[in-house]
Design a protein around this motif. Structure first.
Motif, PDB file in Angstrom:
ATOM      1  N   MET A 257      17.963  18.418   1.511  1.00  0.00           N
ATOM      2  CA  MET A 257      18.754  17.012   1.730  1.00  0.00           C
ATOM      3  C   MET A 257      17.883  16.137   1.282  1.00  0.00           C
ATOM      4  N   HIS A 258      18.813  14.753   0.797  1.00  0.00           N
ATOM      5  CA  HIS A 258      17.677  13.503   1.084  1.00  0.00           C
ATOM      6  C   HIS A 258      18.736  12.155   1.319  1.00  0.00           C
ATOM      7  N   ARG A 259      17.858  11.597   1.826  1.00  0.00           N
ATOM      8  CA  ARG A 259      18.513   9.819   2.312  1.00  0.00           C
ATOM      9  C   ARG A 259      17.591   8.736   1.649  1.00  0.00           C
ATOM     10  N   HIS A 260      18.655   8.414   1.029  1.00  0.00           N
ATOM     11  CA  HIS A 260      18.281   7.018   0.161  1.00  0.00           C
ATOM     12  C   HIS A 260      19.075   6.144   1.111  1.00  0.00           C
ATOM     13  N   LEU A 261      17.554   4.631   1.653  1.00  0.00           N
ATOM     14  CA  LEU A 261      18.340   3.626   2.839  1.00  0.00           C
ATOM     15  C   LEU A 261      17.160   3.074   1.876  1.00  0.00           C
ATOM     16  N   PRO A 262      18.049   2.849   0.853  1.00  0.00           N
ATOM     17  CA  PRO A 262      17.220   1.030   0.061  1.00  0.00           C
ATOM     18  C   PRO A 262      18.170   0.053   0.781  1.00  0.00           C
ATOM     19  N   GLN A 263      18.942  -0.475   1.719  1.00  0.00           N
ATOM     20  CA  GLN A 263      19.516  -1.640   2.296  1.00  0.00           C
ATOM     21  C   GLN A 263      18.898  -1.568   3.633  1.00  0.00           C
ATOM     22  N   SER A 264      17.881  -0.534   4.433  1.00  0.00           N
ATOM     23  CA  SER A 264      17.204  -0.423   5.480  1.00  0.00           C
ATOM     24  C   SER A 264      15.591  -0.834   4.716  1.00  0.00           C
ATOM     25  N   MET A 265      15.262  -0.342   4.022  1.00  0.00           N
ATOM     26  CA  MET A 265      13.877  -0.235   3.610  1.00  0.00           C
ATOM     27  C   MET A 265      13.881  -2.222   3.554  1.00  0.00           C
ATOM     28  N   ARG A 266      15.168  -2.823   2.621  1.00  0.00           N
ATOM     29  CA  ARG A 266      14.996  -3.840   2.362  1.00  0.00           C
ATOM     30  C   ARG A 266      15.171  -4.899   3.155  1.00  0.00           C
ATOM     31  N   ALA A 267      15.714  -4.134   4.595  1.00  0.00           N
ATOM     32  CA  ALA A 267      15.744  -5.372   6.151  1.00  0.00           C
ATOM     33  C   ALA A 267      14.494  -5.382   6.789  1.00  0.00           C
ATOM     34  N   ASN A 268      14.074  -4.075   6.496  1.00  0.00           N
ATOM     35  CA  ASN A 268      12.512  -3.449   7.145  1.00  0.00           C
ATOM     36  C   ASN A 268      11.427  -4.537   7.002  1.00  0.00           C
ATOM     37  N   GLU A 269      11.621  -5.082   5.266  1.00  0.00           N
ATOM     38  CA  GLU A 269      10.914  -6.115   4.621  1.00  0.00           C
ATOM     39  C   GLU A 269      11.122  -6.763   5.628  1.00  0.00           C
ATOM     40  N   ARG A 270      12.572  -7.725   5.359  1.00  0.00           N
ATOM     41  CA  ARG A 270      12.706  -8.745   5.954  1.00  0.00           C
ATOM     42  C   ARG A 270      11.753  -9.529   7.532  1.00  0.00           C
ATOM     43  N   LEU A 271      12.337  -7.720   8.166  1.00  0.00           N
ATOM     44  CA  LEU A 271      11.835  -8.421   9.513  1.00  0.00           C
ATOM     45  C   LEU A 271      11.042  -8.075   9.491  1.00  0.00           C
ATOM     46  N   HIS A 272       9.466  -7.702   8.807  1.00  0.00           N
ATOM     47  CA  HIS A 272       7.960  -7.748   8.846  1.00  0.00           C
ATOM     48  C   HIS A 272       8.170  -9.089   8.562  1.00  0.00           C
ATOM     49  N   ALA A 273       8.467 -10.032   7.755  1.00  0.00           N
ATOM     50  CA  ALA A 273       8.682 -10.614   7.120  1.00  0.00           C
ATOM     51  C   ALA A 273       8.356 -11.910   7.963  1.00  0.00           C
TER      52      ALA A 273
ATOM     53  N   HIS B 242      24.922   5.708   6.592  1.00  0.00           N
ATOM     54  CA  HIS B 242      23.964   6.791   7.593  1.00  0.00           C
ATOM     55  C   HIS B 242      25.227   6.779   9.128  1.00  0.00           C
ATOM     56  N   GLU B 243      25.468   8.732   8.970  1.00  0.00           N
ATOM     57  CA  GLU B 243      25.839   7.945  10.525  1.00  0.00           C
ATOM     58  C   GLU B 243      24.924   9.264  11.104  1.00  0.00           C
ATOM     59  N   TYR B 244      24.550   9.346  11.993  1.00  0.00           N
ATOM     60  CA  TYR B 244      23.376  10.304  13.099  1.00  0.00           C
ATOM     61  C   TYR B 244      23.377  10.603  14.341  1.00  0.00           C
ATOM     62  N   ILE B 245      23.316  11.510  14.994  1.00  0.00           N
ATOM     63  CA  ILE B 245      23.563  11.680  16.724  1.00  0.00           C
ATOM     64  C   ILE B 245      22.157  11.283  16.589  1.00  0.00           C
ATOM     65  N   GLU B 246      22.052  11.029  17.666  1.00  0.00           N
ATOM     66  CA  GLU B 246      21.701   9.645  18.303  1.00  0.00           C
ATOM     67  C   GLU B 246      20.600   9.943  19.258  1.00  0.00           C
ATOM     68  N   TYR B 247      19.267  10.052  19.865  1.00  0.00           N
ATOM     69  CA  TYR B 247      18.907  10.713  20.881  1.00  0.00           C
ATOM     70  C   TYR B 247      17.539   9.676  21.712  1.00  0.00           C
ATOM     71  N   GLY B 248      17.423   9.320  22.905  1.00  0.00           N
ATOM     72  CA  GLY B 248      16.511   8.352  23.351  1.00  0.00           C
ATOM     73  C   GLY B 248      17.265   7.423  23.202  1.00  0.00           C
ATOM     74  N   SER B 249      18.624   6.608  23.076  1.00  0.00           N
ATOM     75  CA  SER B 249      19.059   5.951  23.123  1.00  0.00           C
ATOM     76  C   SER B 249      18.616   4.389  23.075  1.00  0.00           C
ATOM     77  N   GLY B 250      18.449   3.354  23.627  1.00  0.00           N
ATOM     78  CA  GLY B 250      17.763   2.361  23.516  1.00  0.00           C
ATOM     79  C   GLY B 250      16.363   2.470  24.174  1.00  0.00           C
ATOM     80  N   LEU B 251      15.469   3.260  24.167  1.00  0.00           N
ATOM     81  CA  LEU B 251      14.231   3.585  24.438  1.00  0.00           C
ATOM     82  C   LEU B 251      14.819   4.381  26.250  1.00  0.00           C
ATOM     83  N   ARG B 252      15.630   5.363  26.368  1.00  0.00           N
ATOM     84  CA  ARG B 252      16.157   5.727  27.400  1.00  0.00           C
ATOM     85  C   ARG B 252      16.654   4.535  28.008  1.00  0.00           C
TER      86      ARG B 252
END
Length: 438
Positions: free
Chosen positions: A1-17, A55-65
Motif C-alpha cells: 500500500m502507498h499513501r500519496h500526501l501532496p497536500q501535506s507535502m505542500r503544507a510542510n513546505e509552507r510551514l518551513h518557510a 487519510h485516517e490514522y490510528i494515533e499513538y503518542g498523541s500530542g507527545l503523550r
C-alpha cells in the motif's frame, strides 16, 4: 500500500518557510518521519486523526503523550468551553485557580502546594531555581539516562544542540546514572556542598530497582540537597497520584504536565510548603521570583485539568491505559516472533507508556530500520513515534495496529535477510532530534 500526501507535502513546505523547523516542537518535525510521509493533521477525534489529504490514522503518542484521554474528550472539552464563555484571563486570580489547586492537591496528596504554568520547561526550571535558592548551592545534578528535562540552558547545554549556551552555564550541570546509588553518592561526594538538587524521572522504560527511590530520598536528605521528580510523563500515566504515589517515595518538589491537560496547555510545580513558599508572599526570607506567567492561570486550561483529574479518578483511566498497552505489547511481540524479528522489533517500557525499538542485524538501534518500520506503519494507517496509548483506543484499534505491525515485520525480515534496508526506505532516513548538524 502507498499513501500519496501532496497536500501535506505542500503544507510542510509552507510551514518551513514561516516556522523554523516547520513545527513548534522538534519531536514533531518532518525529519522524524520517512521522506514524503510526514502527514500534516487536519483534525482528530478520540484515538483517530485525519491529515489534510483526507487519510485516517490510528494515533499513538498523541500530542507527545499529552492527549491521554483522546481528542475532543466530551467532559474535558465541555469544561474548557464553559470557562471560555465566562472569560479566559483576568487582572486578579479566578476562582477556578482555587478549584484547580484544591483538586490537584487532593489528587497528589504528597504535595503541599502547587503553582500552575503552561509548559513543562517552565516548571522544571522553577524547581531548579527553588532548589538553588533554598540551598545556596550552584550545581544541578540531572539523571544522565533520561532524555529531556527542559528547553532552558541548564539542561540543553548538556545536549548536542548546545549552540548559543555559554560553557559557564553548562559547567553548572553534572549528571548521575539511573539506578546506581553508589555512583550517585560519588557525584555528591565529588561536588561536596555544591549540588542544589537531583532531578530525574522516577521511572521510564524500566521499573526502579528495589529500594532505589527510597535510597535516593535518603541520600539527598543526608547531603542536604533537594530531590525533584520530573512527572511530566509518569504523572497520571503511572497513577493519578503520579509515580511518587505509586512507589511511595515523596520528593521535595515535582513537576507535572502533558496528561494533566489532555492537550490543553497546563503544567504544575508542586512540593513541600517550606520550599514552595520561598516564591510566595508569606516568607520572612529573601524572595524568589518563581513562576509569574501571564497565561499560567487561563481559566479554560485549568478547567480542563480539573476535568482530566476527575475523569482519571472516576473512570479508572490509569488501569485502562495499562490494559490497552498490555494487549498491544503482547500482540506486537507475537507477530514479531512469527516473522522471526522478535530480537529486532521490540517494545519496551511500562504498558501505559510503550516505546518501540528498531534494531539491526547486530541488535543495535538503527535509524534506517526505524524509517522502514515507520513507513510501513504510516502507509498502513498507523501514526506515532511510539506505541504510547490513549484511553480512547478501542480493542479493535489495538488489533488493527497489530495487523499492520505484522505486515511491517514481514518487510523487516526481508530487509534483514538482504542485509540492506535501503530499498524499503523511500528516501533519507529519519533523524534523531538531538544532533549537532542538520
Amino acid at each position: 500500500m502507498h499513501r500519496h500526501l501532496p497536500q501535506s507535502m505542500r503544507a510542510n513546505e509552507r510551514l518551513h518557510a514561516m516556522i523554523p523547523g516547520g513545527a513548534h516542537t522538534y519531536a514533531k518535525g518532518d525529519d522524524q518521519y520517512p521522506e514524503n510521509l510526514a502527514p500534516v493533521i487536519s483534525h482528530g477525534r478520540g484515538s483517530h486523526v485525519w491529515d489534510v489529504d483526507g487519510h485516517e490514522y490510528i494515533e499513538y503518542g498523541s500530542g507527545l503523550r499529552a492527549v491521554s484521554l483522546g481528542h475532543v474528550h466530551p467532559r474535558v472539552s465541555e469544561a474548557a468551553r464553559r470557562e471560555i464563555d465566562r472569560g479566559a484571563n483576568f487582572v486578579r486570580p479566578s476562582i477556578v485557580e482555587e478549584r484547580a489547586a484544591e483538586k490537584f492537591l487532593s489528587t497528589v496528596p504528597t504535595a503541599e502546594m502547587v503553582k500552575f504554568a503552561k509548559n513543562g520547561s517552565d516548571a522544571t526550571t522553577a524547581a531548579v531555581k527553588l532548589a538553588r535558592a533554598a540551598t545556596g548551592r550552584p550545581l544541578v545534578a540531572i539523571c544522565a539516562d533520561h532524555a529531556f528535562f527542559s528547553i532552558d540552558d541548564w539542561f540543553i547545554g548538556t545536549t548536542p544542540m548546545s549552540a548559543g549556551i555559554p560553557g559557564e552555564i553548562t559547567d553548572l550541570t553534572v549528571s548521575f546514572p539511573y539506578g546506581d546509588l553508589p555512583a550517585t553518592e560519588k557525584v555528591l561526594q565529588d561536588n561536596a556542598g555544591r549540588i542544589a538538587c537531583l532531578i530525574l524521572e522516577a521511572s521510564t522504560q524500566h521499573e526502579p530497582p528495589p529500594g532505589y527511590l527510597a535510597g535516593l530520598r535518603e541520600l539527598t536528605t543526608r547531603y542536604g540537597c533537594v530531590l525533584i521528580f520530573d512527572e511530566m510523563i509518569t504523572g497520571f500515566r503511572w497513577s493519578e497520584a503520579g509515580a511518587q504515589g505509586l512507589y511511595g517515595v515523596t520528593p521535595d518538589l515535582s513537576t507535572f504536565g502533558k496528561a494533566l491537560g489532555n492537550g490543553f496547555a497546563v503544567s504544575a510545580l508542586a512540593g513541600k510548603r517550606e520550599l514552595m513558599e520561598l516564591g510566595g508572599l508569606r516568607t520572612g526570607g529573601e524572595r524568589v521570583f518563581l513562576l509569574s506567567t501571564t497565561h499560567g492561570a487561563e481559566t479554560h486550561s485549568l478547567a480542563a485539568a480539573i476535568a482530566v483529574m476527575e475523569t482519571y479518578a472516576e473512570e479508572g483511566i490509569s488501569a485502562r491505559l495499562m490494559a490497552l498497552g498490555e494487549r498491544l505489547a503482547a500482540g506486537v511481540r507475537e507477530v514479531a516472533a512469527s516473522a522471526g524479528v522478535e530480537e529486532n522489533v521490540v517494545v519496551r517500557g511500562r504498558a501505559s507508556n510503550l516505546v518501540f525499538g528498531t534494531l539491526d542485524a547486530e541488535k543495535k538501534p538503527s535509524q534506517d530500520y526505524r524509517t522502514l518500520f515507520l513507513r510501513q506503519l504510516v502507509t498502513g494507517g498507523i501514526i506515532g513515534p511510539s506505541f504510547v496509548v490513549s484511553s480512547a483506543l478501542s480493542e479493535e484499534d489495538i488489533d488493527r495496529t497489530v495487523e499492520v505491525v505484522s505486515q511491517a515485520c514481514l518487510v523487516y525480515r526481508k530487509a534483514l535477510d538482504a542485509d540492506d534496508p535501503a530499498p524499503w526506505l523511500g528516501g533519507r532516513p529519519v533523524k534523531p532530534v538531538f544532533r549537532r548538524r542538520v
